[in-house]
Design a protein around this motif. Structure first.
Motif, mmCIF file in Angstrom:
data_model
loop_
_atom_site.group_PDB
_atom_site.id
_atom_site.type_symbol
_atom_site.label_atom_id
_atom_site.label_comp_id
_atom_site.label_asym_id
_atom_site.label_seq_id
_atom_site.Cartn_x
_atom_site.Cartn_y
_atom_site.Cartn_z
ATOM 1 N N CYS A 101 35.457 59.970 27.395
ATOM 2 C CA CYS A 101 35.669 59.785 28.832
ATOM 3 C C CYS A 101 35.236 58.369 29.193
ATOM 4 C CB CYS A 101 34.855 60.813 29.632
ATOM 5 S SG CYS A 101 35.194 60.807 31.408
ATOM 6 N N GLN A 102 35.901 57.774 30.166
ATOM 7 C CA GLN A 102 35.539 56.426 30.587
ATOM 8 C C GLN A 102 34.182 56.435 31.288
ATOM 9 O OE1 GLN A 102 38.686 54.772 32.971
ATOM 10 N NE2 GLN A 102 40.199 54.874 31.319
ATOM 11 N N GLU A 105 33.891 57.219 35.133
ATOM 12 C CA GLU A 105 34.090 58.632 35.459
ATOM 13 C C GLU A 105 32.872 59.453 35.044
ATOM 14 O OE1 GLU A 105 35.639 62.353 36.554
ATOM 15 O OE2 GLU A 105 36.005 60.293 37.229
ATOM 16 N N THR A 149 39.064 62.876 28.572
ATOM 17 C CA THR A 149 39.053 63.757 29.740
ATOM 18 C C THR A 149 38.926 62.989 31.050
ATOM 19 O OG1 THR A 149 36.640 64.086 29.770
ATOM 20 C CG2 THR A 149 37.931 65.515 28.316
ATOM 21 N N THR A 150 39.095 61.667 31.015
ATOM 22 C CA THR A 150 38.870 60.852 32.212
ATOM 23 C C THR A 150 39.658 61.375 33.411
ATOM 24 O OG1 THR A 150 38.469 58.899 30.846
ATOM 25 C CG2 THR A 150 38.989 58.535 33.179
ATOM 26 N N GLY A 151 40.942 61.610 33.225
ATOM 27 C CA GLY A 151 41.774 62.038 34.348
ATOM 28 C C GLY A 151 42.076 63.521 34.356
ATOM 29 N N ARG A 184 48.249 62.171 43.291
ATOM 30 C CA ARG A 184 46.988 62.542 42.665
ATOM 31 C C ARG A 184 47.104 62.580 41.136
ATOM 32 N NH1 ARG A 184 47.292 65.161 47.667
ATOM 33 N NH2 ARG A 184 45.409 64.880 48.923
ATOM 34 N N GLY A 185 48.128 61.953 40.599
ATOM 35 C CA GLY A 185 48.265 61.834 39.156
ATOM 36 C C GLY A 185 49.184 62.875 38.549
ATOM 37 N N HIS A 188 48.523 66.100 32.637
ATOM 38 C CA HIS A 188 48.511 65.624 31.255
ATOM 39 C C HIS A 188 49.188 66.605 30.297
ATOM 40 C CE1 HIS A 188 45.611 62.174 31.641
ATOM 41 N NE2 HIS A 188 45.408 62.782 32.785
#
Length: 318
Positions: A101-102, A105, A149-151, A184-185, A188
């Motif tokens: 994860c970034q 975040e 899992t960032t987004g 909102r993206g 994935h």
């Protein structure tokens, strides 16, 4: 006492603190895996010889072992060596899932939960995140599977784990239909994505704005768009053409996603209608609405993004 049938499949689940290890282990447990968290790797051999719990089915039950920087005696290089020795000594297949994860975040997640980072109990979380990332890098490079899992929402991560690690036994393709908002993206885990922003937007009708695609008034408005029937028919034809071919190729999961801008009106109604059509065709899709509970925001519903509210908003009546 009957000797336990040792598992032939072991999955090591690791990664950065806050990246979703507990969520992944919980999902694996729901899939029928035996899961153990934070067990020192030197005890794995002893675990394999331990009799099963009373009432637990015998046989080859896959085993998932969770560990991270908090695990006693944790040292990534030593861990890799120990796993290699275990794999040679036992008739088992060992693979590794690394959850990444970034940093920004991760910092947000620790701030929201008000929990200190395990490597920075009296320092800013960012310090612990950077230290742990450096510590875990050998495992990340060695891992068979890395999930960022960032987004991802919790449900998105659960779906990815289910798709990759559920043992499929000739049960056909599992079908799901999802609605979402592009603002909102993009989901994935979507296999097919259809953009519905060409349909006129109920958001710009005052009486419809607080409603959702589950409400009849919104459905009537969306269905009345002159492009709705033709678009539905074309998408229906394509999906019904593809599904048997996906199944013949052994594809375990197919997620069909419908998106509008906010994910509350057009995509919700279209997804509900499409799921009903699939049921009539003999499929059993699950349905989810990712952004149904999101609040309506005018700044997100931008005409330039392809939304169409009708030729004259002032002339619209319900």
């Amino acid at each position: 006492m009957t000797e336990r049938a040792a598992p032939k499949t072991i999955l090591l689940v690791t990664g950065l603190s806050g990246a979703g290890k507990s969520t992944a282990l919980n999902q694996l447990e729901d899939l029928g895996w035996e899961t153990v968290d934070n067990l020192p790797i030197r005890l794995v051999g002893r675990l394999l010889k331990t009799p099963p719990a009373e009432g637990q089915e015998r046989g080859d039950v896959p085993l998932a072992l969770g560990f991270d920087s908090r695990t006693r005696g944790f040292a990534p290089e030593d861990l890799v060596d120990q796993v290699k020795k275990l794999q040679k000594a036992q008739d088992v297949t060992i693979s590794t899932l690394f959850l990444d994860c970034q940093g920004a975040e991760l910092g947000r997640r620790f701030a929201e939960t008000r929990r200190p980072h395990p490597l920075a109990l009296d320092r800013p979380a960012a310090d612990g995140i950077a230290e742990e990332r450096s510590l875990m890098e050998p495992l990340r490079r060695w891992a068979d599977t890395v999930i960022d899992t960032t987004g991802l929402a919790v449900n998105d991560l659960k779906t990815l784990v289910r798709e990759r690690f559920e043992e499929v036994q000739s049960r056909g393709t599992t079908l799901s239909v999802t609605s979402f908002g592009f603002s909102r993206g993009v989901p994935h885990n979507a296999d097919l994505i259809f953009d519905l922003r060409f349909l006129r937007n109920p958001h710009w009708i005052d009486k419809l704005r607080p409603l959702t695609g589950l409400d009849a008034a919104v459905g009537d408005y969306v269905r009345a768009d002159t492009d709705f029937d033709e678009a539905f028919a074309k998408i229906r034809e394509l999906v019904l053409f593809l599904l048997p071919r996906y199944e013949s190729e052994g594809k375990a999961y197919v997620n069909i996603a419908f998106g509008c801008t906010g994910g509350r009106h057009r995509s919700v109604f279209f997804a509900e209608s499409f799921a009903r059509m699939l049921q009539e065709e003999g499929y059993a899709p699950s349905i989810g609405h990712r952004n149904l509970a999101s609040r309506p925001v005018d700044s997100l519903e931008n005409f330039r993004d392809g939304d169409r509210a009708g030729s004259s908003l002032q002339e619209e009546t319900i």
